[in-house]
Design a protein around this motif. Structure first.
Motif, PDB file in Angstrom:
ATOM      1  N   GLU A   1       0.814  -1.210   0.000  1.00  0.00           N
ATOM      2  CA  GLU A   1       0.000   0.000   0.000  1.00  0.00           C
ATOM      3  C   GLU A   1       0.851   1.265   0.000  1.00  0.00           C
ATOM      4  N   LEU A   2       2.153   1.134   0.274  1.00  0.00           N
ATOM      5  CA  LEU A   2       3.046   2.302   0.334  1.00  0.00           C
ATOM      6  C   LEU A   2       3.164   3.002  -1.010  1.00  0.00           C
ATOM      7  N   GLU A   3       2.826   2.318  -2.088  1.00  0.00           N
ATOM      8  CA  GLU A   3       2.904   2.921  -3.417  1.00  0.00           C
ATOM      9  C   GLU A   3       1.963   4.120  -3.540  1.00  0.00           C
ATOM     10  N   GLN A   4       0.954   4.182  -2.680  1.00  0.00           N
ATOM     11  CA  GLN A   4      -0.016   5.278  -2.724  1.00  0.00           C
ATOM     12  C   GLN A   4       0.575   6.582  -2.193  1.00  0.00           C
ATOM     13  N   ILE A   5       1.665   6.495  -1.426  1.00  0.00           N
ATOM     14  CA  ILE A   5       2.221   7.674  -0.765  1.00  0.00           C
ATOM     15  C   ILE A   5       3.426   8.175  -1.543  1.00  0.00           C
ATOM     16  N   LYS A   6       3.273   9.325  -2.184  1.00  0.00           N
ATOM     17  CA  LYS A   6       4.334   9.912  -3.007  1.00  0.00           C
ATOM     18  C   LYS A   6       5.094  10.953  -2.181  1.00  0.00           C
ATOM     19  N   LEU A   7       6.391  10.701  -1.982  1.00  0.00           N
ATOM     20  CA  LEU A   7       7.221  11.600  -1.190  1.00  0.00           C
ATOM     21  C   LEU A   7       8.511  11.900  -1.938  1.00  0.00           C
ATOM     22  N   ASN A   8       9.074  13.100  -1.693  1.00  0.00           N
ATOM     23  CA  ASN A   8      10.392  13.369  -2.257  1.00  0.00           C
ATOM     24  C   ASN A   8      11.470  12.938  -1.272  1.00  0.00           C
TER      25      ASN A   8
END
Length: 243
Positions: free
Chosen positions: A201-208
């Motif tokens: 599910e981490l693919e849903q969280i976009k971070l730089n």
């Protein structure tokens, strides 16, 4: 007496010319130390030392005596053979980070099968997952490991509770009187990460990369506040670079 157990290799120390002392997080006995003889042969046919790399997941048959602090391994083999985690630079750095965090956090040799299963599942998921999930995996592991260590971070984030107090481990409506807190977007991201139940599910969280770096550093502060003599993470600097 011998026992069958799975184990995750945490640390190795060379002993003599051909032996190792290996620290392993076992499913059955928690963290234990083992003497393994004759595994550092220069012969490729006898390269058994390759089994004992940090993060390796092994099936073991071990001798165990509660009165001893150093045990022996009768048999060992792969419980899971990594396809990428040892060869991919980024994934291997994350494995080493996870192993160091476990080593610093597990102070007593107590059985914790739920924690072992969590660690095993995350390592396997890391081995197989895509780049975005891989990059977020250290954040996920760091936050969710606290669930098993006795200082679980409470996700009570809301429009009112927007300050994450690192001393108390929960979100508050006002900034605390000390400096150990997270606010703004990073508090919101932490709440999102706490809601994640499965690594994919981490693919849903976009971070730089800068946000990841800052969050990891702040999460280390959380550990240092709750674990005595936690110290500094040696792998964190390397992880900051590769992420």
């Amino acid at each position: 007496m011998t026992y069958k157990t799975k184990g995750i290799v945490l640390r190795i120390v060379k002993y003599g010319e051909t032996s190792l002392i290996v620290t392993i997080f076992t499913e059955l006995f928690g963290v234990q130390s083992y003497m393994v003889n004759g595994v550092r042969s220069s012969s490729r046919k006898n390269a058994k030392g390759n089994y004992f790399l940090p993060g390796a997941i092994l099936d073991l048959v071990v001798y165990h005596n509660e009165q001893k602090s150093l045990h022996r391994i009768k048999e060992f083999q792969w419980a899971y053979l990594y396809q990428h985690a040892f060869s991919d630079v980024i994934k291997n750095c994350i494995v080493l980070y996870m192993v160091e965090l476990l080593t610093k956090s597990l102070k007593q040799p107590e059985q914790n099968a739920d924690l072992f299963n969590f660690c095993e599942d995350v390592l396997k998921e890391l081995d197989e997952t895509n780049k975005i999930t891989t990059a977020n995996m250290p954040l996920f592991f760091t936050l969710h490991l606290t669930h098993f260590l006795g200082f679980k971070m409470i996700d009570n984030y809301s429009n009112d509770n927007v300050f994450l107090d690192l001393q108390e481990g929960c979100f508050e409506p006002m900034p605390p009187t000390h400096n150990n807190y997270i606010d703004g977007e990073k508090a919101h991201i932490t709440s999102q990460l706490l809601k994640i139940l499965q690594p994919f599910e981490l693919e849903q969280i976009k971070l730089n990369k800068e946000t990841r770096r800052e969050l990891l550093s702040q999460y280390q502060s959380y550990y240092a506040l709750h674990i005595s003599d936690f110290g500094q993470m040696k792998t964190l600097t390397v992880l900051h670079e590769v992420l």
